[in-house]
Design a protein around this motif. Structure first.
Motif, PDB file in Angstrom:
ATOM      1  N   MET A  49       0.831  -1.203   0.000  1.00  0.00           N
ATOM      2  CA  MET A  49       0.000   0.000   0.000  1.00  0.00           C
ATOM      3  C   MET A  49       0.867   1.255   0.000  1.00  0.00           C
ATOM      4  O   MET A  49       0.554   2.242  -0.672  1.00  0.00           O
ATOM      5  CB  MET A  49      -0.921  -0.027   1.216  1.00  0.00           C
ATOM      6  CG  MET A  49      -1.955  -1.150   1.182  1.00  0.00           C
ATOM      7  SD  MET A  49      -3.012  -1.099  -0.271  1.00  0.00           S
ATOM      8  CE  MET A  49      -3.866   0.445  -0.008  1.00  0.00           C
ATOM      9  N   THR A  50       1.977   1.207   0.779  1.00  0.00           N
ATOM     10  CA  THR A  50       2.885   2.357   0.784  1.00  0.00           C
ATOM     11  C   THR A  50       3.476   2.582  -0.604  1.00  0.00           C
ATOM     12  O   THR A  50       3.585   3.716  -1.090  1.00  0.00           O
ATOM     13  CB  THR A  50       3.993   2.136   1.810  1.00  0.00           C
ATOM     14  OG1 THR A  50       3.412   1.892   3.090  1.00  0.00           O
ATOM     15  CG2 THR A  50       4.908   3.345   1.902  1.00  0.00           C
ATOM     16  N   THR A  51       3.852   1.484  -1.246  1.00  0.00           N
ATOM     17  CA  THR A  51       4.410   1.589  -2.599  1.00  0.00           C
ATOM     18  C   THR A  51       3.386   2.156  -3.578  1.00  0.00           C
ATOM     19  O   THR A  51       3.708   3.002  -4.423  1.00  0.00           O
ATOM     20  CB  THR A  51       4.880   0.208  -3.076  1.00  0.00           C
ATOM     21  OG1 THR A  51       5.825  -0.326  -2.130  1.00  0.00           O
ATOM     22  CG2 THR A  51       5.535   0.296  -4.437  1.00  0.00           C
ATOM     23  N   VAL A  52       2.128   1.707  -3.436  1.00  0.00           N
ATOM     24  CA  VAL A  52       1.074   2.220  -4.321  1.00  0.00           C
ATOM     25  C   VAL A  52       0.870   3.711  -4.078  1.00  0.00           C
ATOM     26  O   VAL A  52       0.698   4.504  -5.019  1.00  0.00           O
ATOM     27  CB  VAL A  52      -0.223   1.429  -4.100  1.00  0.00           C
ATOM     28  CG1 VAL A  52      -1.380   2.082  -4.846  1.00  0.00           C
ATOM     29  CG2 VAL A  52      -0.055  -0.005  -4.572  1.00  0.00           C
ATOM     30  N   GLY A  53       0.885   4.120  -2.777  1.00  0.00           N
ATOM     31  CA  GLY A  53       0.765   5.546  -2.485  1.00  0.00           C
ATOM     32  C   GLY A  53       1.908   6.347  -3.071  1.00  0.00           C
ATOM     33  O   GLY A  53       1.707   7.432  -3.641  1.00  0.00           O
ATOM     34  N   ASN A  54       3.131   5.797  -2.946  1.00  0.00           N
ATOM     35  CA  ASN A  54       4.287   6.487  -3.537  1.00  0.00           C
ATOM     36  C   ASN A  54       4.153   6.590  -5.048  1.00  0.00           C
ATOM     37  O   ASN A  54       4.480   7.633  -5.644  1.00  0.00           O
ATOM     38  CB  ASN A  54       5.577   5.756  -3.161  1.00  0.00           C
ATOM     39  CG  ASN A  54       5.869   5.821  -1.681  1.00  0.00           C
ATOM     40  OD1 ASN A  54       5.448   6.767  -1.002  1.00  0.00           O
ATOM     41  ND2 ASN A  54       6.577   4.840  -1.161  1.00  0.00           N
ATOM     42  N   LEU A  55       3.663   5.516  -5.654  1.00  0.00           N
ATOM     43  CA  LEU A  55       3.470   5.553  -7.105  1.00  0.00           C
ATOM     44  C   LEU A  55       2.427   6.608  -7.483  1.00  0.00           C
ATOM     45  O   LEU A  55       2.567   7.306  -8.498  1.00  0.00           O
ATOM     46  CB  LEU A  55       3.041   4.174  -7.611  1.00  0.00           C
ATOM     47  CG  LEU A  55       4.123   3.086  -7.615  1.00  0.00           C
ATOM     48  CD1 LEU A  55       3.531   1.755  -8.046  1.00  0.00           C
ATOM     49  CD2 LEU A  55       5.271   3.461  -8.525  1.00  0.00           C
ATOM     50  N   GLY A  56       1.365   6.725  -6.647  1.00  0.00           N
ATOM     51  CA  GLY A  56       0.367   7.748  -6.917  1.00  0.00           C
ATOM     52  C   GLY A  56       0.949   9.153  -6.829  1.00  0.00           C
ATOM     53  O   GLY A  56       0.678  10.006  -7.678  1.00  0.00           O
ATOM     54  N   ARG A  57       1.787   9.356  -5.801  1.00  0.00           N
ATOM     55  CA  ARG A  57       2.412  10.669  -5.676  1.00  0.00           C
ATOM     56  C   ARG A  57       3.358  10.951  -6.840  1.00  0.00           C
ATOM     57  O   ARG A  57       3.398  12.067  -7.374  1.00  0.00           O
ATOM     58  CB  ARG A  57       3.153  10.763  -4.345  1.00  0.00           C
ATOM     59  CG  ARG A  57       2.233  10.903  -3.141  1.00  0.00           C
ATOM     60  CD  ARG A  57       3.010  11.310  -1.909  1.00  0.00           C
ATOM     61  NE  ARG A  57       3.947  10.278  -1.494  1.00  0.00           N
ATOM     62  CZ  ARG A  57       3.619   9.281  -0.675  1.00  0.00           C
ATOM     63  NH1 ARG A  57       2.382   9.188  -0.195  1.00  0.00           N
ATOM     64  NH2 ARG A  57       4.523   8.394  -0.326  1.00  0.00           N
TER      65      ARG A  57
END
Length: 319
Positions: free
Chosen positions: A174-182
């Motif tokens: 989830m953290t990686t997905v959030g980073n990808l979103g940013r």
């Protein structure tokens, strides 16, 4: 008494007719083919195979199974005795597998040839009677073995998937997905800024090209001016190098300068050195006087104070 005799005669007639029908059926269903015995050997599971089971060569019935037993010489192997029509093309390349009839679960022996198109292999009957034919695993056995391996691999894959989907990995994902979103939003912003800057960059490029063109024209003018200056410098050089020119006059002036320099070194410089030494001595004395007045202004009235006693003299105090 007469009724009993009639009943006995009727019973004997029925028994005779039944025996006659049985004999007729046996005679009609008898196998008149000339059969040859072969023995199948291999490490195969024979579930569903029974004596009198069919033997087929490439799907064509050619014989029956006569007996099934374990191999006393090789542990884990089974021996299957079959009776096959002597017209069946059994040769050294023939092998046997276990087939099943539909969904009944009844098995039969399927004979096949590794190289059915080649006729070089000698018939097995000519090699030796009761020769052994290799018994190989059939399609169901292969599917069963591979199914077990596939189940093991699926079990291992499920365990790895469970490890992959652990709570810690889920949070990391989830953290990686959030980073990808940013990162995607930043890339979008950068793209928008780049699009807004493209007109300015294009205008700056056009201005730079115009300035470069003007600079090229100026360079051309400068080159022409440089050519003119070079021709003028050439004429000036010819005048300077000619007789009575500047170089000739400079040579005469150099000779005068050499004579003047010799006079300065022999007469003027020694005198200047003496004057410089006197000036340095006077400057040093004035410096000493200024230092004494700075340390003891009363020296103007009382005179210079006595020097400090040195080591071994009375009144000396070590620092």
């Amino acid at each position: 008494m007469e009724n009993k005799s009639h009943a006995l005669a009727a019973g004997l007639f029925v028994v005779f007719v039944t025996a006659l029908l049985i004999a007729l059926a046996v005679w009609l269903t008898r196998d008149t083919r000339q059969l040859r015995s072969y023995e199948l050997a291999g490490q195969v599971n024979l579930s569903g195979l029974q004596p009198q089971a069919n033997v087929r060569y490439q799907g064509v019935p050619v014989g029956k199974v006569t007996s099934i037993r374990l191999d006393p010489q090789t542990q884990g192997h089974v021996l299957v005795r079959i009776a096959v029509d002597e017209l069946a093309p059994i040769n050294a390349n023939t092998f046997a597998t276990l087939g099943y009839q539909g969904v009944t679960g009844l098995a039969f022996i399927q004979l096949d040839d590794n190289k059915p198109t080649e006729g070089a292999a000698a018939p097995l009957a000519q090699l030796a009677d009761n020769s052994r034919i290799p018994l190989k695993p059939g399609l169901v056995s292969k599917l069963t073995d591979r199914g077990e391996r596939v189940l093991g691999q699926l079990d291992e894959a499920s365990q790895r998937l469970n490890q992959l989907l652990s709570s810690q990995n889920q949070q990391t994902l989830m953290t990686t997905v959030g980073n990808l979103g940013r990162v995607a939003s930043e890339i979008q912003q950068l793209t928008a800024q780049t699009r807004s800057l493209l007109p300015e960059l294009a205008q700056g490029t056009r201005d730079s090209l115009a300035l470069l063109k003007a600079t090229s024209l100026r360079l051309g003018d400068s080159a022409d001016a440089a050519k003119t200056s070079a021709r003028a410098f050439q004429r000036l050089t010819e005048r300077m190098a000619g007789p009575g020119g500047a170089l000739d006059q400079l040579g005469q002036g150099a000779e005068v300068w050499v004579a003047t320099n010799q006079s300065l070194q022999s007469v003027t410089l020694p005198r200047l050195n003496l004057v410089a030494q006197d000036v340095a001595r006077s400057t040093r004395q004035i410096g000493e006087l200024v230092q004494i007045l700075r340390d003891a202004p009363q020296a103007l009235l009382l005179g210079a104070p006595p020097p400090m006693p040195g080591p071994g003299e009375p009144g000396f105090n070590a620092p």
